[in-house]
Design an enzyme around this catalytic site. Structure first.
Site, PDB file in Angstrom:
ATOM      1  N   GLU A   1       0.860  -1.179   0.000  1.00  0.00           N
ATOM      2  CA  GLU A   1       0.000   0.000   0.000  1.00  0.00           C
ATOM      3  C   GLU A   1       0.903   1.238   0.000  1.00  0.00           C
ATOM      4  OE1 GLU A   1      -3.404   1.770  -0.503  1.00  0.00           O
ATOM      5  OE2 GLU A   1      -3.370  -0.395  -0.140  1.00  0.00           O
TER       6      GLU A   1
ATOM      7  N   ASP B   1      -6.363   6.967  -7.251  1.00  0.00           N
ATOM      8  CA  ASP B   1      -7.809   6.730  -7.180  1.00  0.00           C
ATOM      9  C   ASP B   1      -8.464   7.935  -6.507  1.00  0.00           C
ATOM     10  OD1 ASP B   1     -10.411   5.864  -6.690  1.00  0.00           O
ATOM     11  OD2 ASP B   1      -9.767   3.802  -6.372  1.00  0.00           O
TER      12      ASP B   1
ATOM     13  N   LYS C   1     -16.949   9.381  -4.393  1.00  0.00           N
ATOM     14  CA  LYS C   1     -18.122   9.456  -3.511  1.00  0.00           C
ATOM     15  C   LYS C   1     -17.713  10.078  -2.179  1.00  0.00           C
ATOM     16  CE  LYS C   1     -20.519   5.502  -5.476  1.00  0.00           C
ATOM     17  NZ  LYS C   1     -21.057   4.156  -5.240  1.00  0.00           N
TER      18      LYS C   1
ATOM     19  N   ASP D   1      -7.081  13.496 -13.458  1.00  0.00           N
ATOM     20  CA  ASP D   1      -8.152  14.001 -14.316  1.00  0.00           C
ATOM     21  C   ASP D   1      -9.372  14.387 -13.490  1.00  0.00           C
ATOM     22  OD1 ASP D   1      -8.572  11.197 -13.750  1.00  0.00           O
ATOM     23  OD2 ASP D   1     -10.275  11.332 -15.120  1.00  0.00           O
TER      24      ASP D   1
END
Length: 175
Positions: free
Chosen positions: A62, A85, A89, A121
């Site tokens: 990780e 990532d 949400k 992005d």
């Protein structure tokens, strides 16, 4: 590494396009690619072997664990965090990599003058990244470099082809 030279880290190296191109262009620098997905690590390792590159090491862990717990203080010249990532949400945003704690850890592992380069992005996440770095007194914004076309990430190629806007930012560790 076989030789002692500056170290740079590619956080979430994915399929390794950027990492391999950068390592090939900069044989005087050692690179650590961090990726948690085993299939990606295996593929990148094969690419490294086929290319005969000796200045790359991979860690299957990780990313936050590596930065917060494994890298020695003031040992890294640059960190690349391209297209992490975004966890878009609201209830998932606490999982985002770029947090106050993570930026604090970057301030420890980067050598004075060391750089962090960011691309995404997801513009809302990019704004959040900028605010997080701005709150940390160990960092100052600097111009984002023009990386050669060969060093584009796979995500960058896809998103630019789609016409998506990409947020780019760089920060230097002060003092």
């Amino acid at each position: 590494f076989a030789s002692r030279q500056p170290v740079e880290v590619d956080i979430g190296c994915g399929k390794g396009g950027f990492l391999l191109a950068r390592a090939k262009a900069h044989p005087d620098t050692n690179f650590i690619g961090v990726e948690r997905m085993l299939k990606r690590v295996v593929k990148v390792d094969g690419k490294i072997s086929r290319a005969g590159l000796t200045n790359i090491r991979l860690l299957r862990l990780e990313c936050s664990h590596v930065v917060c717990n494994m890298l020695p203080a003031e040992s890294i010249r640059a960190v690349y965090i391209f297209f992490p990532d975004p966890w878009p949400k609201r209830r998932h945003q606490r999982r985002r990599l770029i947090s106050g704690q993570f930026v604090d850890a970057l301030g420890v592992v980067l050598a004075p003058g060391g750089l962090v380069h960011l691309m995404t992005d997801h513009l809302e996440y990019f704004e959040s990244m900028q605010r997080t770095f701005a709150r940390n007194q160990r960092f100052e914004p600097v111009p984002f470099p023009d990386f050669p076309k060969e060093e584009q990430t796979d995500f960058q190629k896809v998103f630019e082809k789609m016409g998506r806007t990409i947020g780019r930012g760089s920060f230097r560790r002060t003092g």
